[in-house]
Design a protein around this motif. Structure first.
Motif, PDB file in Angstrom:
ATOM      1  N   VAL A  87       0.848  -1.199   0.000  1.00  0.00           N
ATOM      2  CA  VAL A  87       0.000   0.000   0.000  1.00  0.00           C
ATOM      3  C   VAL A  87       0.880   1.245   0.000  1.00  0.00           C
ATOM      4  O   VAL A  87       0.749   2.119  -0.857  1.00  0.00           O
ATOM      5  CB  VAL A  87      -0.952   0.014   1.217  1.00  0.00           C
ATOM      6  N   CYS A  88       1.804   1.319   0.942  1.00  0.00           N
ATOM      7  CA  CYS A  88       2.756   2.429   1.004  1.00  0.00           C
ATOM      8  C   CYS A  88       3.669   2.383  -0.222  1.00  0.00           C
ATOM      9  O   CYS A  88       4.103   1.311  -0.653  1.00  0.00           O
ATOM     10  CB  CYS A  88       3.579   2.330   2.281  1.00  0.00           C
ATOM     11  N   GLY A  89       3.953   3.535  -0.786  1.00  0.00           N
ATOM     12  CA  GLY A  89       4.805   3.596  -1.965  1.00  0.00           C
ATOM     13  C   GLY A  89       6.283   3.653  -1.666  1.00  0.00           C
ATOM     14  O   GLY A  89       7.088   3.821  -2.576  1.00  0.00           O
ATOM     15  N   GLY A  90       6.665   3.516  -0.400  1.00  0.00           N
ATOM     16  CA  GLY A  90       8.067   3.704  -0.042  1.00  0.00           C
ATOM     17  C   GLY A  90       8.979   2.560  -0.409  1.00  0.00           C
ATOM     18  O   GLY A  90      10.110   2.756  -0.815  1.00  0.00           O
ATOM     19  N   CYS A  91       8.554   1.324  -0.276  1.00  0.00           N
ATOM     20  CA  CYS A  91       9.392   0.155  -0.532  1.00  0.00           C
ATOM     21  C   CYS A  91       8.806  -0.661  -1.674  1.00  0.00           C
ATOM     22  O   CYS A  91       7.593  -0.779  -1.805  1.00  0.00           O
ATOM     23  CB  CYS A  91       9.501  -0.725   0.712  1.00  0.00           C
ATOM     24  N   ASP A  92       9.691  -1.255  -2.484  1.00  0.00           N
ATOM     25  CA  ASP A  92       9.263  -2.024  -3.648  1.00  0.00           C
ATOM     26  C   ASP A  92       9.587  -3.506  -3.542  1.00  0.00           C
ATOM     27  O   ASP A  92       8.926  -4.329  -4.171  1.00  0.00           O
ATOM     28  CB  ASP A  92       9.953  -1.490  -4.909  1.00  0.00           C
ATOM     29  N   ALA A 160      -6.751  14.046  10.525  1.00  0.00           N
ATOM     30  CA  ALA A 160      -5.453  13.941   9.862  1.00  0.00           C
ATOM     31  C   ALA A 160      -5.092  12.511   9.507  1.00  0.00           C
ATOM     32  O   ALA A 160      -5.326  11.585  10.292  1.00  0.00           O
ATOM     33  CB  ALA A 160      -4.368  14.535  10.751  1.00  0.00           C
ATOM     34  N   THR A 161      -4.523  12.341   8.314  1.00  0.00           N
ATOM     35  CA  THR A 161      -3.860  11.099   7.923  1.00  0.00           C
ATOM     36  C   THR A 161      -2.360  11.365   7.945  1.00  0.00           C
ATOM     37  O   THR A 161      -1.889  12.338   7.361  1.00  0.00           O
ATOM     38  CB  THR A 161      -4.289  10.644   6.520  1.00  0.00           C
ATOM     39  N   ILE A 162      -1.617  10.481   8.625  1.00  0.00           N
ATOM     40  CA  ILE A 162      -0.176  10.643   8.784  1.00  0.00           C
ATOM     41  C   ILE A 162       0.509   9.484   8.083  1.00  0.00           C
ATOM     42  O   ILE A 162       0.196   8.320   8.361  1.00  0.00           O
ATOM     43  CB  ILE A 162       0.231  10.608  10.281  1.00  0.00           C
ATOM     44  N   GLY A 163       1.415   9.774   7.156  1.00  0.00           N
ATOM     45  CA  GLY A 163       2.123   8.662   6.528  1.00  0.00           C
ATOM     46  C   GLY A 163       2.856   9.039   5.267  1.00  0.00           C
ATOM     47  O   GLY A 163       3.301  10.177   5.091  1.00  0.00           O
ATOM     48  N   PHE A 164       2.989   8.066   4.360  1.00  0.00           N
ATOM     49  CA  PHE A 164       3.693   8.236   3.095  1.00  0.00           C
ATOM     50  C   PHE A 164       2.722   8.000   1.938  1.00  0.00           C
ATOM     51  O   PHE A 164       1.643   7.434   2.115  1.00  0.00           O
ATOM     52  CB  PHE A 164       4.872   7.266   3.000  1.00  0.00           C
ATOM     53  N   ARG A 165       3.128   8.425   0.745  1.00  0.00           N
ATOM     54  CA  ARG A 165       2.263   8.284  -0.422  1.00  0.00           C
ATOM     55  C   ARG A 165       1.972   6.814  -0.716  1.00  0.00           C
ATOM     56  O   ARG A 165       2.833   5.959  -0.613  1.00  0.00           O
ATOM     57  CB  ARG A 165       2.913   8.916  -1.649  1.00  0.00           C
ATOM     58  N   GLN A 166       0.732   6.557  -1.088  1.00  0.00           N
ATOM     59  CA  GLN A 166       0.383   5.228  -1.560  1.00  0.00           C
ATOM     60  C   GLN A 166       1.003   4.994  -2.937  1.00  0.00           C
ATOM     61  O   GLN A 166       1.372   5.936  -3.635  1.00  0.00           O
ATOM     62  CB  GLN A 166      -1.132   5.077  -1.653  1.00  0.00           C
TER      63      GLN A 166
END
Length: 467
Positions: A87-92, A160-166
């Motif tokens: 879901v998070c776009g940080g790791c592939d 608020a939503t806290i996190g990284f780009r999907q």
């Protein structure tokens, strides 16, 4: 860590369920199969897997699909460590073993070199498929990242939503923890979410930068230093009221945070009189050099790999006390200071005067006096600059941004500097620039990966060229 997505032009939608065999990974770490005589890209699928997918997009030359299930699993597949993976776009690449991640990155570099080098260059100078690989620089696979920007988005109810780009969207994934961040940054998300819910000035924050750094409070008579401090930089879109200031101060005291407010014009320590010099951030390298930086400066985010990278650069260049070294794209002096301790002299060059000033200060505070820094646009013609004419350089190190150093390497070749060490954060521009050096008579002597961003598709590489 955030990936930004721009919607593609209209494409035919399918939603067809199909079973396919995955052949390989593309250079972005996406599984590739063949379907209807064209490549089918499947995020999360690995080579040698038989997978059931839903085709979600069709174009003339390729299609995309969503992974539904795996009927035959690759031996290289591992269980992702992060609950937000996919879901998070940080790791592939969390689904791929570390050894296979490194092999994937080597293959990516080799393929890009093959594309960049002409047939004659490959025959005469270099077999791209057989690059002179050395041992990779690796650190811990988790809890390595010491700096990250956390996104903040507010809905219509100011929640608020806290996190990284999907993945493939500009929307944020709500993150509870991030195992690639160093401790205690990895567990800061629930605390921030709880804090933001209590703010009285709603929708007032654009993002929050989290940094682990050594800090010195320069407005304190004793100049108190704290190592491995959690630093938060709040991008404040509207002024805080007293209630919100007290809330931030309470959390900072309870969790040992140092909070800096960025109002778009200046930064200041929360609760202090506005003064950008109220605190200084730094990190200390293995050779005891201390590098001072501002929260918005570029630093190498993997401290362990950075130390190993500097040590390898010194070893590969074989720095001696008689060497005059040129350090291009020198930044804050991350390499320059270490080079200066081993050589006769170092000239560091950077494109932005502010960074040149900071590099000078870092040399001064580390009592290094054989290192000079200059400002120059390294993507233009700089061979006539006084600092070039004043010294015959024995060795050069360059560490450019993703755009690479096409103009710089062409001029390095004209200077005929015997040894060139290229530190790259983009294999495509590295391959392009390497072809220039090889065409000018340089030999690609050594190459290694530096796993600065474990679990991701991003590739950092070090290459040594000699004449």
């Amino acid at each position: 860590m955030a990936n930004f997505y721009k919607a593609s032009v209209k494409a035919k939608q399918s939603n067809q369920l199909v079973m396919v065999s995955v052949d390989k990974l593309d250079i972005n770490g996406v599984g590739v199969a063949r379907w209807q005589n064209k490549p089918l890209f499947i995020a999360g699928a690995l080579p040698n897997e038989m997978v059931k997918v839903k085709v979600i997009e069709q174009k003339n030359k390729y299609a995309r699909a969503k992974l539904i299930s795996i009927s035959k699993q690759s031996d290289s597949r591992v269980t992702p460590h992060c609950q937000h993976f996919g879901v998070c776009g940080g790791c592939d690449l969390q689904m791929l073993s570390i050894a296979e991640q490194l092999d994937f990155k080597k293959t990516k570099v080799s393929e890009l070199f093959s594309r960049s080098f002409s047939a004659q260059q490959i025959v005469n100078k270099l077999e791209a498929k057989d690059l002179p690989w050395q041992d990779s620089i690796v650190g811990t696979a988790w809890n390595y990242r010491r700096k990250a920007r956390i996104g903040v988005q507010f809905d219509k109810k100011c929640q608020a939503t806290i996190g990284f780009r999907q993945k493939l969207t500009n929307q944020l994934a709500s993150i509870k923890s991030c195992p690639v961040l160093v401790e205690p940054l990895n567990a800061i998300f629930p605390l921030l979410k709880k804090l933001l819910a209590q703010l009285t000035v709603k929708s007032s924050i654009g993002h929050i930068e989290v940094i682990q750094a050594d800090i010195i409070k320069t407005n304190s008579p004793e100049k108190i230093q704290t190592d491995n401090q959690v630093v938060l930089v709040i991008r404040q879109l509207r002024p805080m009221n007293n209630s919100d200031v007290e809330l931030w101060q309470s959390y900072a005291q309870q969790h040992c945070w140092h909070v800096i407010v960025d109002d778009g014009n200046e930064q200041f320590t929360l609760g202090d009189i506005k003064a950008s010099s109220a605190v200084e951030l730094s990190y200390t390298l293995k050779d005891k050099n201390k590098i001072y930086f501002a929260s918005n400066d570029f630093i190498q985010i993997n401290h362990q790999v950075n130390n190993a990278m500097i040590s390898q650069a010194l070893a590969w260049l074989d720095i001696s006390p008689t060497d005059n070294v040129l350090d291009l794209f020198c930044g804050l002096g991350n390499f320059s200071l270490a080079l200066a301790k081993k050589s006769k002299s170092v000239v560091g060059v950077e494109g932005v005067q502010v960074m040149v000033d900071k590099a000078c200060k870092n040399a001064e505070v580390n009592s290094i006096n054989n290192c000079q820094f200059y400002q120059a646009d390294l993507n233009s013609h700089w061979l006539l600059e006084p600092w070039v004419k004043a010294t015959v350089f024995d060795k050069v190190l360059l560490d450019p941004a993703r755009a690479g150093a096409e103009q710089a390497v062409a001029q390095i070749a004209q200077l005929k500097i015997p040894s060139v060490l290229y530190v790259s954060c983009d294999p495509a521009t590295l391959a392009r620039d390497s072809a220039i050096l090889v065409s000018q008579g340089y030999k690609l002597e050594k190459i290694s990966l530096m796993d600065m961003f474990s679990q991701t598709k991003h590739v950092e590489t070090m290459v040594l060229f000699t004449q």
